[in-house]
Design a protein around this motif. Sequence first.
Motif, mmCIF file in Angstrom:
data_model
loop_
_atom_site.group_PDB
_atom_site.id
_atom_site.type_symbol
_atom_site.label_atom_id
_atom_site.label_comp_id
_atom_site.label_asym_id
_atom_site.label_seq_id
_atom_site.Cartn_x
_atom_site.Cartn_y
_atom_site.Cartn_z
ATOM 1 N N GLY A 44 21.238 43.055 50.799
ATOM 2 C CA GLY A 44 22.509 42.450 50.961
ATOM 3 C C GLY A 44 23.408 41.170 51.001
ATOM 4 N N TRP A 45 22.208 39.907 50.596
ATOM 5 C CA TRP A 45 23.014 39.141 50.166
ATOM 6 C C TRP A 45 23.531 39.101 48.912
ATOM 7 C CZ3 TRP A 45 20.727 36.159 46.102
ATOM 8 C CH2 TRP A 45 21.533 35.294 45.673
ATOM 9 N N TRP A 46 22.427 39.469 48.069
ATOM 10 C CA TRP A 46 23.347 39.948 46.431
ATOM 11 C C TRP A 46 24.148 39.785 46.513
ATOM 12 C CZ3 TRP A 46 23.303 44.305 43.120
ATOM 13 C CH2 TRP A 46 24.091 43.933 41.818
ATOM 14 N N ILE A 47 24.508 41.570 46.728
ATOM 15 C CA ILE A 47 26.131 42.320 46.979
ATOM 16 C C ILE A 47 26.959 40.953 47.612
ATOM 17 C CG2 ILE A 47 27.189 43.685 48.179
ATOM 18 C CD1 ILE A 47 25.007 45.436 48.335
ATOM 19 N N GLY A 48 27.015 40.597 48.379
ATOM 20 C CA GLY A 48 27.212 39.211 49.296
ATOM 21 C C GLY A 48 28.170 38.620 48.144
ATOM 22 N N GLN A 49 26.602 37.748 47.244
ATOM 23 C CA GLN A 49 27.168 36.896 45.898
ATOM 24 C C GLN A 49 27.611 37.433 45.253
ATOM 25 O OE1 GLN A 49 26.218 32.976 45.845
ATOM 26 N NE2 GLN A 49 25.804 33.948 48.516
ATOM 27 N N GLN A 50 27.324 38.694 44.476
ATOM 28 C CA GLN A 50 28.536 39.611 43.757
ATOM 29 C C GLN A 50 30.029 39.357 44.021
ATOM 30 O OE1 GLN A 50 27.168 40.350 41.030
ATOM 31 N NE2 GLN A 50 25.116 38.934 41.359
ATOM 32 N N VAL A 51 30.559 39.478 45.479
ATOM 33 C CA VAL A 51 30.955 39.802 46.075
ATOM 34 C C VAL A 51 31.916 38.459 46.359
ATOM 35 C CG1 VAL A 51 32.600 40.367 48.174
ATOM 36 C CG2 VAL A 51 31.289 41.718 47.558
ATOM 37 N N LYS A 52 31.602 37.227 46.779
ATOM 38 C CA LYS A 52 31.644 36.222 46.434
ATOM 39 C C LYS A 52 32.401 35.692 45.003
ATOM 40 C CE LYS A 52 29.802 33.260 49.310
ATOM 41 N NZ LYS A 52 29.565 32.605 49.705
ATOM 42 N N ASN A 53 31.803 36.006 44.356
ATOM 43 C CA ASN A 53 32.009 35.349 42.665
ATOM 44 C C ASN A 53 32.811 35.788 42.217
ATOM 45 O OD1 ASN A 53 29.698 33.997 42.623
ATOM 46 N ND2 ASN A 53 28.348 34.968 41.812
ATOM 47 N N SER A 54 32.921 37.392 42.632
ATOM 48 C CA SER A 54 34.322 38.431 42.271
ATOM 49 C C SER A 54 35.428 37.737 42.841
ATOM 50 C CB SER A 54 33.771 40.312 42.108
ATOM 51 O OG SER A 54 35.508 40.862 41.906
ATOM 52 N N VAL A 55 35.625 37.861 44.633
ATOM 53 C CA VAL A 55 36.749 37.504 44.305
ATOM 54 C C VAL A 55 37.349 35.911 44.605
ATOM 55 C CG1 VAL A 55 37.469 36.512 47.195
ATOM 56 C CG2 VAL A 55 36.037 38.683 46.866
ATOM 57 N N VAL A 56 36.233 35.004 44.223
ATOM 58 C CA VAL A 56 36.977 34.018 43.535
ATOM 59 C C VAL A 56 37.435 33.836 42.528
ATOM 60 C CG1 VAL A 56 35.788 31.784 42.512
ATOM 61 C CG2 VAL A 56 34.566 32.602 44.893
ATOM 62 N N HIS A 57 36.700 34.701 41.157
ATOM 63 C CA HIS A 57 37.589 34.520 40.335
ATOM 64 C C HIS A 57 39.289 35.262 40.341
ATOM 65 C CE1 HIS A 57 33.198 34.149 38.868
ATOM 66 N NE2 HIS A 57 33.543 33.556 37.478
ATOM 67 N N ARG A 58 39.004 36.659 41.597
ATOM 68 C CA ARG A 58 40.313 37.114 41.433
ATOM 69 C C ARG A 58 41.289 35.702 41.644
ATOM 70 N NH1 ARG A 58 42.567 39.109 45.520
ATOM 71 N NH2 ARG A 58 40.462 39.329 47.329
ATOM 72 N N ILE A 59 41.182 35.651 42.672
ATOM 73 C CA ILE A 59 42.079 33.766 43.858
ATOM 74 C C ILE A 59 42.296 33.161 42.505
ATOM 75 C CG2 ILE A 59 42.337 32.649 45.715
ATOM 76 C CD1 ILE A 59 40.089 34.613 47.535
ATOM 77 N N GLY A 60 41.021 32.915 41.842
ATOM 78 C CA GLY A 60 41.498 31.497 40.916
ATOM 79 C C GLY A 60 42.281 32.523 39.726
ATOM 80 N N GLY A 61 41.874 33.118 39.453
ATOM 81 C CA GLY A 61 42.897 33.878 38.249
ATOM 82 C C GLY A 61 44.544 33.959 38.593
ATOM 83 N N VAL A 62 44.852 35.040 40.286
ATOM 84 C CA VAL A 62 46.142 35.318 40.956
ATOM 85 C C VAL A 62 46.542 33.515 40.625
ATOM 86 C CG1 VAL A 62 47.098 36.217 42.773
ATOM 87 C CG2 VAL A 62 45.141 36.904 41.783
ATOM 88 N N THR A 63 45.646 32.587 41.535
ATOM 89 C CA THR A 63 46.617 31.721 41.813
ATOM 90 C C THR A 63 46.767 30.622 40.818
ATOM 91 O OG1 THR A 63 45.459 30.999 43.817
ATOM 92 C CG2 THR A 63 45.948 29.116 43.100
ATOM 93 N N ALA A 64 46.070 30.733 39.112
ATOM 94 C CA ALA A 64 45.771 30.029 38.583
ATOM 95 C C ALA A 64 47.761 31.058 37.670
ATOM 96 C CB ALA A 64 44.875 30.534 37.521
ATOM 97 N N LEU A 65 47.850 32.233 37.428
ATOM 98 C CA LEU A 65 49.258 32.064 36.589
ATOM 99 C C LEU A 65 50.051 32.020 38.178
ATOM 100 C CD1 LEU A 65 47.969 36.132 36.501
ATOM 101 C CD2 LEU A 65 48.994 34.032 35.123
ATOM 102 N N TYR A 66 50.403 31.839 39.608
ATOM 103 C CA TYR A 66 51.353 31.350 40.543
ATOM 104 C C TYR A 66 51.526 30.411 39.716
ATOM 105 C CZ TYR A 66 53.758 30.757 44.631
ATOM 106 O OH TYR A 66 54.362 29.984 45.774
ATOM 107 N N VAL A 67 50.351 28.830 39.677
ATOM 108 C CA VAL A 67 50.839 28.119 39.645
ATOM 109 C C VAL A 67 51.583 27.412 38.694
ATOM 110 C CG1 VAL A 67 49.458 25.534 38.755
ATOM 111 C CG2 VAL A 67 48.628 26.550 41.155
#
Length: 468
Positions: free
Chosen positions: A30-53
Motif C-alpha cells: 500500500g505504501w509503495w502504491i501510494g508513492q507511485q501514485v504520488k510521483n505520478s500526480v506530481v509529474h502530471r500536475i507539474g507538467g500541466v502547470t508548467a504548460l499553463y505557466v
Amino acid sequence: MKNVFGRLSLSKQFLMLSFPILLAGTLVIGWWIGQQVKNSVVHRIGGVTALYVGSFIAPHLQTLLEAQDLSAADREALHSDLSSTPLGQKIVALKIWRKDGYVLFSSDAQMTGRTFPIGEGLAGALAGNIFSEISDRSAAEQAQHGQPMPRLIETYTPIHADRTGGVIAAAEFYVRPDEVDREAAIAQLRGWFLVATAMLTMYLLLFVLVRRGSRTIIDQQNQLSDKVNQLTVLNQQNQQLQERVIRAAERATALNENLLQRIATDIHDGPGQDLGFALMQLKNLNDACGGDDPTRQAVWAGNLGPACIAVQSALTDLRAISADLDLPDIEPLALAEIAHRVVRDFQEKTGCRVTLTSSMPDVATSFRVKVTLYRLLQESLANTFRHAQGQDCRVALQGDAELLLVEISDQGPGFDPQAAAKKGRLGLHGMRQRVEVLGGSFDLKSEPGSGTLIRVTLPLNSQVKEDE
C-alpha cells in the motif's frame, strides 16, 4: 514459549506466523502504491502547470532574444498575471532564470537580480526538459533557495522563443501539494483496501487448506500413536514369550545334560558291568581250558577266543561312549581352561594334534556358557576326527567381558552344508541349537575340497537369569 507454540496445531501455527507477514506485506504494498501514485500526480500536475505557466510567461520574455534583462513593463506584466489571474491562485512563488543562473524575475523582490549556482532541476529545464518533485526543506534551505514554505511541489520548465523554439530562459515555481496529498492518500487507501482484500482472501483459502491438512495429519498421528501403542504391547508380550522360550530351552538343555549323565552312569553300571563280568568269566574259562590238549585249544581258538575279543571291544566302546556322555566337573574352570581340557582329552583319545590359541581373559561366566563351549568343542573335534582325520585342526578363542568368539577349522575334504542339513545330521543341529539358545550365532563354512570352518559367537552377559 517454544513448547507452547509446538503444541499448537498446524493451522493455528499458520495463523500466527502468516498474519504478521501478510500484514507487513499489505502495508508495504500500500505504501509503495501510494508513492507511485504520488510521483505520478506530481509529474502530471507539474507538467500541466508548467504548460499553463509557459503560456502566460513566454510572451513577456521574448525581449531576451535581443536584451540580457527584462524591462520594467515585462516585470509589471508578470506581477499582474500573478496577482490577477487564476495562475496566481496556484503558484506560491515564481522565479525566471537566465541561462547563466541570473534571476530575471522573482515574486520575492529580494531574489531579483541575484545569481545562483545552477542546480539539477534548473539545468534540466535549460536543456528543454520539465523537472518536478515534492521539495521538503529546512528553514535555512528555504532561505537559500527562496522556497516560501517547507513542503511544496517544485517545478522547473523551459521558456521557448516564439520564432526559433529555442530555450531562452527557465521558470521555477512552487505549487501547494494539497491536491497531490489528497489524491495520493485516496489511492493509497484504495490500494491498501484492494491488497488487504486479496491478501485476506488468499489468507482464508490457505487457512482452509492448511486446516484440512492439519486435521488429516492429526488423525494420522493419532492412528499412528495407537498402532505404536499396540506394537509396544505386542513387543512386550513377544519379549516375555521369548524369555519363556529361552528359559524352557535352557531347562531342556539342563535336562538333556542330566539325561546324558544318567545314560552314562547306566551304561557304566549296567551293560558295562555285565560285559566286564562276562569277559572275566571267559578269561577264567580260558585258564581252565589251558594246557596242551589240542581239542580244548581248538575250541578256544574257534569260539571262545573271538567271543572274548568281541566282548573286550564292546566293553571298550561302552566305556568310551560313557566317558563322552558324562560331563566332567568344569564349573570352577575358566573358558580357556575348558578349551585346553577338551583339546587335551581329544589328543589323548585320538592321537591327533590340535593347535589351540587363546586370547580370552579370565572373566566370570555362567555355567550354561561353559557347558555349551565344552559340548561345542567336543562335538566339533569329534567331527574333525571322523570326517577329516584331524588334518591341520585348529581351535581359537578370543573375546572380552561381553562376547566370546570361537573358531574351529580343519583342512579335511570338506562337505556341502546344505546337503548335510537335508540329511539331518544331529551333531551340527545340536551345536547350532545350543549356541542359539544362549542368544549366540553359529556360522558354518565348508566346500568340498576346501576344509571346514565353524565360527561361533556367544554373549557372556545374558540378561536371562539362571534357574535356581
